[in-house]
Design a protein around this motif. Structure first.
Motif, mmCIF file in Angstrom:
data_model
loop_
_atom_site.group_PDB
_atom_site.id
_atom_site.type_symbol
_atom_site.label_atom_id
_atom_site.label_comp_id
_atom_site.label_asym_id
_atom_site.label_seq_id
_atom_site.Cartn_x
_atom_site.Cartn_y
_atom_site.Cartn_z
ATOM 1 N N VAL A 137 -13.576 12.669 3.041
ATOM 2 C CA VAL A 137 -12.729 11.540 2.403
ATOM 3 C C VAL A 137 -11.435 11.102 2.830
ATOM 4 C CG1 VAL A 137 -12.194 10.985 0.001
ATOM 5 C CG2 VAL A 137 -13.944 12.611 0.205
ATOM 6 N N VAL A 138 -10.700 12.000 3.433
ATOM 7 C CA VAL A 138 -9.225 11.893 3.678
ATOM 8 C C VAL A 138 -9.303 10.658 4.809
ATOM 9 C CG1 VAL A 138 -7.259 12.830 4.626
ATOM 10 C CG2 VAL A 138 -8.302 13.979 2.861
ATOM 11 N N PRO A 139 -9.953 10.935 5.829
ATOM 12 C CA PRO A 139 -9.828 9.980 7.031
ATOM 13 C C PRO A 139 -10.196 8.690 6.524
ATOM 14 C CG PRO A 139 -10.901 11.735 7.648
ATOM 15 C CD PRO A 139 -10.824 11.970 6.233
ATOM 16 N N CYS A 140 -11.390 8.262 5.709
ATOM 17 C CA CYS A 140 -11.799 6.991 5.322
ATOM 18 C C CYS A 140 -10.379 6.360 4.331
ATOM 19 C CB CYS A 140 -13.066 7.056 4.657
ATOM 20 S SG CYS A 140 -14.432 7.775 5.573
ATOM 21 N N ARG A 141 -10.091 7.275 3.586
ATOM 22 C CA ARG A 141 -8.942 6.669 2.508
ATOM 23 C C ARG A 141 -7.710 6.115 3.168
ATOM 24 N NH1 ARG A 141 -4.505 9.063 -0.136
ATOM 25 N NH2 ARG A 141 -4.304 8.136 -2.223
ATOM 26 N N HIS A 142 -7.365 7.139 4.497
ATOM 27 C CA HIS A 142 -6.085 6.631 4.998
ATOM 28 C C HIS A 142 -6.563 5.329 6.015
ATOM 29 C CE1 HIS A 142 -3.121 9.770 4.821
ATOM 30 N NE2 HIS A 142 -4.189 10.706 4.516
ATOM 31 N N ALA A 143 -7.736 5.302 6.411
ATOM 32 C CA ALA A 143 -8.344 4.183 7.213
ATOM 33 C C ALA A 143 -7.879 2.726 6.294
ATOM 34 C CB ALA A 143 -9.578 4.127 7.732
ATOM 35 N N ASN A 144 -8.608 2.998 5.072
ATOM 36 C CA ASN A 144 -8.574 1.894 4.076
ATOM 37 C C ASN A 144 -7.039 1.545 3.685
ATOM 38 O OD1 ASN A 144 -11.290 1.659 4.099
ATOM 39 N ND2 ASN A 144 -11.667 3.060 2.243
ATOM 40 N N LEU A 145 -6.324 2.572 3.594
ATOM 41 C CA LEU A 145 -5.029 2.253 3.138
ATOM 42 C C LEU A 145 -4.286 1.457 4.517
ATOM 43 C CD1 LEU A 145 -3.799 5.408 1.468
ATOM 44 C CD2 LEU A 145 -4.115 3.393 0.426
ATOM 45 N N ALA A 146 -4.647 1.680 5.568
ATOM 46 C CA ALA A 146 -3.907 1.155 6.577
ATOM 47 C C ALA A 146 -4.320 -0.484 6.929
ATOM 48 C CB ALA A 146 -4.264 1.852 8.179
ATOM 49 N N ILE A 147 -5.669 -0.587 6.820
ATOM 50 C CA ILE A 147 -6.035 -2.041 6.679
ATOM 51 C C ILE A 147 -5.620 -2.929 5.648
ATOM 52 C CG2 ILE A 147 -8.026 -3.517 6.267
ATOM 53 C CD1 ILE A 147 -10.138 -1.131 7.371
ATOM 54 N N SER A 148 -5.396 -2.320 4.279
ATOM 55 C CA SER A 148 -4.759 -2.882 3.473
ATOM 56 C C SER A 148 -3.202 -3.176 3.642
ATOM 57 C CB SER A 148 -4.832 -1.987 1.802
ATOM 58 O OG SER A 148 -6.228 -1.954 1.494
ATOM 59 N N ARG A 149 -2.633 -2.405 4.324
ATOM 60 C CA ARG A 149 -1.122 -2.610 4.638
ATOM 61 C C ARG A 149 -0.984 -3.461 5.415
ATOM 62 N NH1 ARG A 149 3.686 1.926 5.230
ATOM 63 N NH2 ARG A 149 5.272 0.658 5.560
ATOM 64 N N ILE A 150 -2.048 -3.498 6.640
ATOM 65 C CA ILE A 150 -1.919 -4.763 7.590
ATOM 66 C C ILE A 150 -1.937 -6.136 6.903
ATOM 67 C CG2 ILE A 150 -2.777 -5.361 9.720
ATOM 68 C CD1 ILE A 150 -3.630 -2.435 10.405
ATOM 69 N N LEU A 151 -3.110 -5.919 6.388
ATOM 70 C CA LEU A 151 -3.170 -7.247 5.672
ATOM 71 C C LEU A 151 -2.262 -7.857 4.744
ATOM 72 C CD1 LEU A 151 -7.163 -7.040 4.985
ATOM 73 C CD2 LEU A 151 -6.095 -8.364 6.927
ATOM 74 N N LEU A 152 -1.497 -6.963 4.003
ATOM 75 C CA LEU A 152 -0.571 -7.144 2.984
ATOM 76 C C LEU A 152 0.753 -7.893 3.796
ATOM 77 C CD1 LEU A 152 0.582 -7.274 0.354
ATOM 78 C CD2 LEU A 152 1.280 -5.020 0.729
ATOM 79 N N THR A 153 0.959 -7.158 4.929
ATOM 80 C CA THR A 153 2.251 -7.682 5.946
ATOM 81 C C THR A 153 1.728 -8.681 6.787
ATOM 82 O OG1 THR A 153 1.597 -5.785 7.425
ATOM 83 C CG2 THR A 153 3.156 -5.500 5.533
ATOM 84 N N LYS A 154 0.708 -8.662 7.340
ATOM 85 C CA LYS A 154 0.386 -9.736 8.470
ATOM 86 C C LYS A 154 -0.759 -10.736 8.348
ATOM 87 C CE LYS A 154 3.420 -8.225 11.352
ATOM 88 N NZ LYS A 154 4.440 -9.109 11.769
ATOM 89 N N GLY A 155 -1.499 -10.702 7.125
ATOM 90 C CA GLY A 155 -2.735 -11.331 6.783
ATOM 91 C C GLY A 155 -2.213 -12.514 6.137
ATOM 92 N N GLU A 156 -1.272 -13.297 6.447
ATOM 93 C CA GLU A 156 -1.005 -14.668 5.599
ATOM 94 C C GLU A 156 -2.138 -15.608 6.051
ATOM 95 O OE1 GLU A 156 1.432 -14.147 9.077
ATOM 96 O OE2 GLU A 156 1.376 -12.945 7.237
ATOM 97 N N SER A 157 -2.370 -16.471 5.148
ATOM 98 C CA SER A 157 -3.357 -17.580 5.677
ATOM 99 C C SER A 157 -2.740 -18.439 6.735
ATOM 100 C CB SER A 157 -3.407 -18.474 4.650
ATOM 101 O OG SER A 157 -4.619 -19.417 4.948
#
Length: 306
Positions: A137-157
């Motif tokens: 569970v832990v690796p998948c959870r961290h990977a999902n958090l990483a993707i969310s953080r990237i999109l939050l900071t760099k995923g502007e339209s």
């Protein structure tokens, strides 16, 4: 009497006291400021899923987030920035903001989103340091958090998907590394002859990228070309963490394997020498046992035949 301080963080690996950027920042600053901190890795515990690390516990106080922990240490009179001027203090804040904005998203992508790195390096390490069944569970959870953080900071339209912003992530990160390399120049640290909080942040961000054996990383390749930054990380590891690090398993396994091979070789040579010695002894005339003819007894010589 000063209260003891306990730092809960991810444990060490890849030749580092911790593989976790935020944990490395606090560990380095504690070393720079002379704070006596007891490190408690959360490896193999259920905190690998729920804990927010690094987490500093001192008496009844608990502080999380590297910036807050560093401020807490300063209040305890462990201050690595006391010699900085106002201008240097402002520069420190600016460069830390640069690291967060430009470099962190690319590091998250490198370790948690890049499929090859995640499958061969990141996921196996975190899975092996988490108890069953959290290792799934832990690796998948961290990977999902990483993707969310990237999109939050760099995923502007219109750059709203990971594959669309990947090129921009690494372009920004390389520019950030170039700026850090230019600012460091030929110096050992960023401000004078003593390390400060900026050195702790830069070390925390760069050390995992320097030391991890990543099969796919253009950012790591770029960093390896900036020799002053790689030497900066190596110097801090040698000066402040060398006594804390036991021999890595790979190095120890190599030593054991070499010793075993040497032992086997010596035994073979010893057996060969013994066989050659036996053959020489058996073939030498002076070692052959001759059958002696029986001497006639005196009684027989003196006796008269009947």
């Amino acid at each position: 009497m000063a209260l003891s301080m306990e730092l809960r963080c991810w444990g060490g690996g890849w030749g580092l006291p911790s593989v976790h950027t935020e944990s490395l920042i606090v560990l380095a600053y504690a070393k720079f400021s002379g704070a006596e901190v007891v490190t408690s890795p959360i490896d193999w515990t259920w905190k690998t899923l729920t804990a927010t690390v690094p987490e500093l516990a001192c008496g009844e106080s608990t502080v999380t987030d590297p910036t807050q922990i560093l401020n807490f240490l300063r209040k305890q009179r462990f201050n690595a920035d006391y010699e900085l001027t106002a201008r240097q203090g402002a520069d420190t804040l600016a460069y830390i903001a640069l690291l967060e904005e430009k470099l962190r998203p690319a590091l998250l992508h490198t370790f948690w989103v890049d499929a090859e790195n995640y499958a061969n390096v990141t996921r196996p390490w975190f899975a092996s340091h988490s108890p069953f069944p959290l290792n799934f569970v832990v690796p998948c959870r961290h990977a999902n958090l990483a993707i969310s953080r990237i999109l939050l900071t760099k995923g502007e339209s219109p750059l709203n998907r990971i594959n669309e912003i990947e090129a921009k992530l690494y372009t920004d990160a390389k520019e950030c590394l170039n700026l850090l390399s230019y600012r460091l120049g030929t110096g050992v640290y960023f401000f004078g002859s003593s390390p400060t909080s900026l050195d702790a942040f830069v070390f925390g961000f760069l050390a995992p990228l320097c030391k991890a054996s990543l099969p796919s990383s253009p950012l790591q390749t770029h960093l390896s070309q900036l020799e002053n930054l790689t030497q900066f990380c190596e110097n801090i590891l040698a000066l402040y963490f060398s006594s804390d690090q036991p021999a890595s398993p790979s190095v120890q396994e190599t030593k054991d394997a070499n010793l075993q091979k040497l032992t086997q070789l010596v035994n073979k040579e010893s057996n060969l020498i013994e066989k050659m010695d036996d053959n020489l002894r058996s073939s030498s005339p002076q070692h052959k046992q001759h059958r002696l003819d029986p001497k006639p007894s005196l009684a027989n010589e003196n006796s008269t035949p009947a």
